[in-house]
Enzyme design. Structure first.
Site, short mmCIF file in Angstrom:
data_model
loop_
_atom_site.label_atom_id
_atom_site.label_comp_id
_atom_site.label_asym_id
_atom_site.label_seq_id
_atom_site.Cartn_x
_atom_site.Cartn_y
_atom_site.Cartn_z
N HIS A 159 -0.12 22.13 -2.00
CA HIS A 159 -0.85 21.14 -1.21
C HIS A 159 -0.19 21.03 0.16
O HIS A 159 0.85 20.38 0.32
CB HIS A 159 -0.88 19.77 -1.89
CG HIS A 159 -1.78 18.80 -1.19
ND1 HIS A 159 -3.07 18.55 -1.61
CD2 HIS A 159 -1.60 18.03 -0.08
CE1 HIS A 159 -3.63 17.65 -0.81
NE2 HIS A 159 -2.75 17.34 0.14
N CYS A 160 -0.79 21.67 1.14
CA CYS A 160 -0.30 21.61 2.52
C CYS A 160 -1.50 21.81 3.44
O CYS A 160 -2.62 22.08 2.98
CB CYS A 160 0.79 22.65 2.78
SG CYS A 160 0.33 24.33 2.26
N HIS A 161 -1.28 21.64 4.73
CA HIS A 161 -2.38 21.67 5.69
C HIS A 161 -1.99 22.50 6.91
O HIS A 161 -0.81 22.75 7.16
CB HIS A 161 -2.72 20.25 6.17
CG HIS A 161 -2.91 19.26 5.07
ND1 HIS A 161 -4.07 19.18 4.34
CD2 HIS A 161 -2.08 18.29 4.59
CE1 HIS A 161 -3.96 18.21 3.44
NE2 HIS A 161 -2.76 17.66 3.57
N TYR A 194 -8.18 9.92 12.81
CA TYR A 194 -6.85 10.06 13.40
C TYR A 194 -6.78 11.43 14.06
O TYR A 194 -7.56 12.33 13.72
CB TYR A 194 -5.73 9.91 12.35
CG TYR A 194 -5.68 11.01 11.32
CD1 TYR A 194 -4.86 12.13 11.48
CD2 TYR A 194 -6.47 10.95 10.18
CE1 TYR A 194 -4.82 13.14 10.52
CE2 TYR A 194 -6.45 11.96 9.22
CZ TYR A 194 -5.61 13.05 9.41
OH TYR A 194 -5.58 14.05 8.46
N ARG A 228 -10.74 4.69 4.22
CA ARG A 228 -10.04 4.51 5.49
C ARG A 228 -9.87 5.83 6.24
O ARG A 228 -9.51 5.84 7.42
CB ARG A 228 -8.67 3.86 5.25
CG ARG A 228 -7.76 4.64 4.35
CD ARG A 228 -6.48 3.89 4.02
NE ARG A 228 -5.79 4.45 2.87
CZ ARG A 228 -5.04 5.55 2.90
NH1 ARG A 228 -4.89 6.21 4.03
NH2 ARG A 228 -4.45 5.99 1.81
N TYR A 268 -9.73 13.14 -3.93
CA TYR A 268 -8.73 12.21 -3.39
C TYR A 268 -9.34 10.82 -3.42
O TYR A 268 -10.42 10.59 -2.86
CB TYR A 268 -8.36 12.61 -1.97
CG TYR A 268 -7.20 11.85 -1.35
CD1 TYR A 268 -6.21 11.26 -2.12
CD2 TYR A 268 -7.08 11.75 0.04
CE1 TYR A 268 -5.15 10.58 -1.54
CE2 TYR A 268 -6.03 11.08 0.63
CZ TYR A 268 -5.07 10.50 -0.16
OH TYR A 268 -4.01 9.83 0.42
N HIS A 307 -2.38 13.60 -5.35
CA HIS A 307 -1.39 12.53 -5.18
C HIS A 307 -1.34 11.57 -6.37
O HIS A 307 -1.22 10.35 -6.21
CB HIS A 307 -1.65 11.76 -3.89
CG HIS A 307 -1.82 12.63 -2.67
ND1 HIS A 307 -1.30 13.90 -2.59
CD2 HIS A 307 -2.48 12.41 -1.49
CE1 HIS A 307 -1.62 14.44 -1.40
NE2 HIS A 307 -2.33 13.56 -0.74
N ASP A 357 2.62 18.51 1.03
CA ASP A 357 1.71 17.75 1.90
C ASP A 357 2.05 17.92 3.38
O ASP A 357 1.59 17.15 4.23
CB ASP A 357 1.66 16.26 1.54
CG ASP A 357 0.46 15.53 2.15
OD1 ASP A 357 -0.61 16.17 2.26
OD2 ASP A 357 0.58 14.35 2.51
#
Length: 288
Positions: A27-29, A45, A126, A153, A177, A244
């Site tokens: 799990h990374c971006h 954001y 959110r 998620y 998560h 993450d």
């Protein structure tokens, strides 16, 4: 929209724990660079750039062999940065996309060829405006034909409402998560027990990383470890772990990825559990 300050640590430690050969950061971006891969107009954001070259350098630094790169909400449904990263290292990278419900079959097949193995449904309001569940269900049925799975998620408070939808999906379902448990309520809380009951259905998998997002005590995240360890020991064949990186939307601190790696033996206390968590499980789900 103002760019957030960097959430990735500028100098992560070299972890004292060495992952086993073939270990996967599941799990990374990748973010940007924005001048090549613009951020989505509807984003909530704007991260600082964290492109593929930085991710691959971190992978080497931490001692991992492979990445599963997850499309994040700041890029919306434009998966160009994700696909570019997958095509740069096709042997060692797989991806999770976020797509328009009306995406063409040809486009899905193109993504499959690039290494995408699932779609992500984000219900954290959110961060995004979620699609209706019936729309997501139809998309899940389409990607099931490719052998893909669904990543979800959500906040712990939403599990009761979402559980019937999640159980109905025709694919494996990977939960991000740990379902965001309430750490203050404790590992024996009713809500976490309900989450574990969901996990008893063998279609569900869970990612046990990201203590930095859940902690109330801060590093080294001792308050989160019992939750992750309970899941690793209860469902050893359906757990995944990821950094993450680059830790989008973090406000409290810049997590040290070396420290996150050093926490793996705390939540997976035997070599057998760590081999499943880091190598066997992600290989079965993403590279089989």
């Amino acid at each position: 929209m103002k760019t957030d300050p960097p959430t990735w640590h500028p100098d992560p430690r070299k972890p004292a724990y060495a992952p086993p050969a073939g270990a996967v950061d599941a799990h990374c971006h990748v973010f940007g660079p924005g001048d090549r891969f613009p951020y989505a107009p509807e984003r909530k954001y704007t991260p600082s750039d964290a492109p593929k070259d930085m991710l691959f350098a971190l992978r080497r630094h931490l001692g991992f062999a492979r990445n599963v790169i997850v499309q994040a909400s700041c890029h919306g449904r434009d998966n160009a940065a994700l696909l570019d990263a997958l095509r740069t290292d096709p042997e060692n990278c797989r991806g999770i996309a976020v797509v328009d419900p009306d995406i063409t079959d040809a486009r899905l097949e193109e993504m499959d060829a690039a290494g995408v193995r699932g779609v992500r449904f984000n219900f954290v309001r959110r961060l995004v405006n979620p699609d209706p569940t019936d729309v997501s269900a139809r998309l899940a049925a389409r990607v099931a034909e490719l052998g893909w799975h669904v990543v979800v998620y959500f906040e712990a408070a939403d599990l009761t409402e979402l559980a019937p939808f999640l159980r109905s999906l025709p694919t494996d379902v990977v939960i991000d998560h740990m379902g965001r448990p309430d750490i203050a309520a404790g590992v024996e809380s009713a809500d976490f027990a309900a989450f574990r009951r969901l996990m008893e259905d063998e279609k569900f998998w869970v990612k046990v990383g990201c203590p930095e997002r859940l902690t109330q005590a801060g590093p080294p995240y001792d308050d989160v470890a019992p939750f992750a360890r309970k899941l690793v020991e209860s469902f050893p064949d359906r757990v995944l772990w990821g950094t993450d990186w680059p830790h989008p939307n973090m406000k409290s601190h810049q997590p040290d990825d070396g420290l996150l790696v050093e926490r793996i033996p705390v939540i997976a206390p035997t070599e057998t559990l760590r081999q499943k968590l880091l190598v066997e499980n992600p290989a079965r789900l993403y590279w089989a």
